[in-house]
Write a protein that holds these residues in place. Structure first.
Motif, mmCIF file in Angstrom:
data_model
loop_
_atom_site.group_PDB
_atom_site.id
_atom_site.type_symbol
_atom_site.label_atom_id
_atom_site.label_comp_id
_atom_site.label_asym_id
_atom_site.label_seq_id
_atom_site.Cartn_x
_atom_site.Cartn_y
_atom_site.Cartn_z
ATOM 1 N N VAL A 256 47.520 33.439 41.181
ATOM 2 C CA VAL A 256 48.898 33.219 40.743
ATOM 3 C C VAL A 256 49.357 34.264 39.724
ATOM 4 C CG1 VAL A 256 50.388 31.598 39.499
ATOM 5 C CG2 VAL A 256 48.847 30.763 41.270
ATOM 6 N N LEU A 257 48.485 34.655 38.817
ATOM 7 C CA LEU A 257 48.902 35.552 37.733
ATOM 8 C C LEU A 257 48.623 37.030 37.991
ATOM 9 C CD1 LEU A 257 47.756 33.374 34.717
ATOM 10 C CD2 LEU A 257 50.097 33.688 35.580
ATOM 11 N N LEU A 258 47.611 37.337 38.797
ATOM 12 C CA LEU A 258 47.244 38.748 38.970
ATOM 13 C C LEU A 258 47.452 39.255 40.396
ATOM 14 C CD1 LEU A 258 43.993 38.809 36.804
ATOM 15 C CD2 LEU A 258 46.304 39.469 36.151
ATOM 16 N N ASP A 259 46.772 38.647 41.341
ATOM 17 C CA ASP A 259 46.777 39.188 42.701
ATOM 18 C C ASP A 259 48.172 39.297 43.303
ATOM 19 O OD1 ASP A 259 44.070 39.318 42.400
ATOM 20 O OD2 ASP A 259 43.600 37.738 43.839
ATOM 21 N N ILE A 260 48.966 38.252 43.173
ATOM 22 C CA ILE A 260 50.271 38.297 43.849
ATOM 23 C C ILE A 260 51.280 39.197 43.148
ATOM 24 C CG2 ILE A 260 49.934 36.113 45.049
ATOM 25 C CD1 ILE A 260 51.822 34.793 43.066
ATOM 26 N N PHE B 246 56.616 37.118 36.722
ATOM 27 C CA PHE B 246 55.358 36.924 36.004
ATOM 28 C C PHE B 246 55.563 36.958 34.498
ATOM 29 C CE2 PHE B 246 54.518 38.789 40.117
ATOM 30 C CZ PHE B 246 53.588 37.905 40.625
ATOM 31 N N PRO B 247 54.767 36.171 33.767
ATOM 32 C CA PRO B 247 54.840 36.239 32.303
ATOM 33 C C PRO B 247 54.311 37.582 31.804
ATOM 34 C CG PRO B 247 53.087 34.744 33.008
ATOM 35 C CD PRO B 247 53.803 35.178 34.242
ATOM 36 N N THR B 248 54.754 37.953 30.639
ATOM 37 C CA THR B 248 54.390 39.247 30.053
ATOM 38 C C THR B 248 52.877 39.407 29.933
ATOM 39 O OG1 THR B 248 56.452 39.213 28.828
ATOM 40 C CG2 THR B 248 54.773 40.761 28.073
ATOM 41 N N LEU C 177 47.883 42.102 31.339
ATOM 42 C CA LEU C 177 46.482 41.964 31.762
ATOM 43 C C LEU C 177 46.193 42.817 32.993
ATOM 44 C CD1 LEU C 177 43.779 40.540 31.225
ATOM 45 C CD2 LEU C 177 44.584 38.666 32.667
ATOM 46 N N LEU C 178 47.076 42.756 33.985
ATOM 47 C CA LEU C 178 46.865 43.566 35.186
ATOM 48 C C LEU C 178 46.974 45.057 34.854
ATOM 49 C CD1 LEU C 178 46.222 43.691 38.170
ATOM 50 C CD2 LEU C 178 48.684 43.542 38.635
ATOM 51 N N ASN C 179 47.929 45.433 34.013
ATOM 52 C CA ASN C 179 48.053 46.848 33.615
ATOM 53 C C ASN C 179 46.797 47.335 32.901
ATOM 54 O OD1 ASN C 179 50.557 47.268 34.736
ATOM 55 N ND2 ASN C 179 51.653 46.663 32.879
ATOM 56 N N LYS C 180 46.242 46.485 32.046
ATOM 57 C CA LYS C 180 45.002 46.845 31.340
ATOM 58 C C LYS C 180 43.856 47.027 32.339
ATOM 59 C CE LYS C 180 42.426 45.594 27.246
ATOM 60 N NZ LYS C 180 42.401 44.742 26.080
ATOM 61 N N HIS C 181 43.753 46.097 33.304
ATOM 62 C CA HIS C 181 42.716 46.213 34.340
ATOM 63 C C HIS C 181 42.884 47.513 35.121
ATOM 64 C CE1 HIS C 181 40.346 45.459 37.939
ATOM 65 N NE2 HIS C 181 41.459 45.573 38.656
#
Length: 188
Positions: free
Chosen positions: A46-50, A59-61, A66-70
């Motif tokens: 729900v928060l990353l993959d999609i 999406f929440p900030t 988190l995805l940008n950091k990954h």
């Protein structure tokens, strides 16, 4: 502890005193591993993959960060610029796998996995085959800064292949198949 056998329709649970019984099939450790896997996969989906398929404003900030950091730390080029084939796999994750996670958690908590074994096998076969091109990309793509980065990405994604594969083989072929009995009559 004996678990009452329920009718083929999972959500229409029926029990009576004359019914057959099914023992919980998975060990406590296996059940715990699968519960953690399915439960943790819900927020990841729900928060990353999609984020690869839906607009950023959904999406929440903290999820965007988190995805940008990954992507920056692990050089995950698939999530940075998701190709169409990956986007199609993520649509499958959203439409088919995400609802399945909730049902799988309920089945595992109720210890009724034997009656649901065929569905676990279908899920496991689907997910493990979707991970093959992703893992192959991390092994074969030429554009990684180092083999260390390549290995880190492989190890991040590998559990999403290994755990479903283990689930695929967790039940013998006859378990959950309608033409084979999945329980024995309670001995008198």
């Amino acid at each position: 502890q004996r678990v009452p056998k329920f009718c083929p329709s999972f959500f229409n649970i029926q029990t009576d005193n004359n019914s057959d019984y099914i023992q919980p099939y998975l060990s406590s450790v296996s059940r715990w591993i699968y519960l953690v896997f399915f439960t943790s996969h819900i927020p990841i989906t729900v928060l990353l993959d999609i984020q690869a398929i839906l607009p950023r404003n959904y999406f929440p900030t903290f999820a965007l960060e988190l995805l940008n950091k990954h992507k920056s730390i692990n050089h995950d080029d698939l999530m940075a610029q998701p190709p169409l084939w990956l986007q199609s796999l993520i649509w499958c994750e959203l439409l088919f796998q995400l609802p399945f996670f909730f049902v799988a958690i309920k089945v595992l908590l109720l210890k009724r996995e034997i009656a649901f074994a065929s569905f676990f096998r279908i899920y496991a076969a689907h997910v493990s085959t979707t991970l093959v091109p992703i893992l192959a990309h991390f092994v074969c793509a030429p554009n990684f800064p180092s083999n260390k980065i390549r290995c880190i990405l492989f190890l991040i994604y590998a559990p999403y292949f290994i755990i479903p594969i283990s689930l695929l083989f967790a039940f013998p072929p006859s378990v959950g198949h309608p033409s084979f009995p999945t329980s024995t009559k309670k001995e008198e």
